[in-house]
Write an enzyme that holds these catalytic residues in place. Structure first.
Site: not given
Length: 373
Positions: A69, A147, A177, A197, A199, A318
């Site tokens: 992402g 997020n 998300q 994304s 994962h 992150c």
């Protein structure tokens, strides 16, 4: 182990692992090679990619695959903005770091960056936004589902405003998300670019995707000869892409309903504790809750819970260990609330019993920690 940090990453699902092993065994070839097995895999992939249209309402042929992402967000901003020698662009004040830091880099190159303010719960200021779009506004980038807070923006309203104010302005939505958590039919939203994304939904790490409308004009940022993946020139990661597509296909409404019930149960338990702020609004992701346990620093809570094999976070993984959350600052949270804020994020594999254990362990610790003053 009790894992309540699914907004950071998720466990890879068995069905996804099985699909990846199948691809590694049967289709380990290079997609750009000119032989029958590559053609056979190309047809297999074309069929699997249809899930993108089914889940998101967007033409699957307009997706390119990225390393995640963050890269999708970076490519969305840099490829569109660097197509112009100068210009203005807008992002919200609660964007993911991959958008925020990229935007600051573009600003250092001479582009005019402007932040859209948000309210107490992370909803963008619509009136400010309407007035901020200019004749030279190249791009608007908005995180569709936040997020850290879980806030869901009114993406249709935002898209309508962008095109009403300036038809030449592109809209990028970071939907990392939101995928498989929040139902949105993007065929009804005026979106030009969209990041997702793997994962976050039980898929493998190292793979994401970017939707780019055929009407978007861009400057390529990654150079090479590989031609099977649009503007992202790389050797096509067969097993990662197929694992990602498999994870998307496993979307299940019952699992989303379970996450909603887990969240409601958590909030009901939380309401019995004194000196707590709930920082997540009602209109939010079914899996994310951000709350503050006033009087106890978040890192103290995290460390104590981890010694009991319980895992939560203080916000975006992150942006970990980078000081106060800029997102919590943007919503004008008090310093006390910022210092004591944690994020809990569920998957359908979590249980009500895990939430009971979480509070059974946490509440006595909070009482003890607050008494030491």
């Amino acid at each position: 182990m009790i894992y309540f940090d699914n907004a950071a990453t998720t466990k890879v699902r068995k069905e996804v692992k099985d699909e990846m092993i199948k691809i590694m065994d049967e289709y380990f070839i290079n997609l750009d090679a000119n032989y029958n097995l590559s053609l056979k895999f190309s047809k297999y992939l074309e069929e699997k990619k249809k899930i993108l249209k089914e889940r998101l309402g967007l033409d699957f042929k307009n997706f390119v695959f990225t390393t995640g992402g963050g890269e999708a967000n970076n490519i969305a901003l840099t490829s569109v903005i660097r197509k112009h020698k100068k210009g203005h662009f807008l992002i919200s004040s609660i964007e993911h770091a991959s958008v925020d830091i990229c935007a600051k880099e573009l600003a250092s190159e001479g582009y005019d960056l402007e932040y859209i303010p948000v309210d107490r719960y992370g909803n963008i200021d619509i009136e400010y936004f309407k007035n901020a779009i200019r004749e030279d506004t190249i791009l608007v980038s908005i995180i569709g589902v936040n997020n850290e807070l879980g806030t869901i923006q009114d993406m249709k309203c935002i898209g309508d405003i962008v095109k009403e104010k300036n038809k030449k302005t592109y809209l990028h939505i970071d939907f990392v998300q939101g995928l498989n958590h929040v139902d949105v039919d993007f065929s009804k939203i005026k979106v030009d670019l969209l990041s997702i994304s793997s994962h976050k939904i039980g898929g493998p790490k190292g793979i994401g995707a970017l939707y780019i409308s055929k009407d978007v004009k861009y400057k390529e940022q990654i150079y090479g000869e590989n031609s099977s993946n649009g503007l992202v020139h790389r050797t096509f990661p067969n097993e990662l892409v197929c694992g990602f597509l498999k994870a998307i296909s496993l979307y299940n409404k019952e699992e989303i309903e379970k996450m909603k019930k887990l969240k409601e149960y958590y909030l009901s338990k939380l309401s019995k504790i004194e000196n707590v702020d709930v920082n997540t609004p009602e209109n939010s992701s079914p899996s994310i809750i951000n709350n503050s346990f006033k009087g106890v620093r978040a890192e103290v809570i995290l460390n104590y819970l981890s010694t009991n094999d319980i895992y939560v976070s203080t916000g975006s993984a992150c942006s970990g260990n980078k000081g106060d959350s800029k997102i919590l600052k943007a919503i004008a949270l008090s310093q006390e609330s910022i210092n004591s804020s944690i994020r809990v994020s569920f998957s359908s594999e979590n249980t009500f019993e895990e939430i009971d254990k979480f509070f059974d362990i946490l509440i006595p610790f909070l009482e003890m920690a607050r008494s030491i003053k």
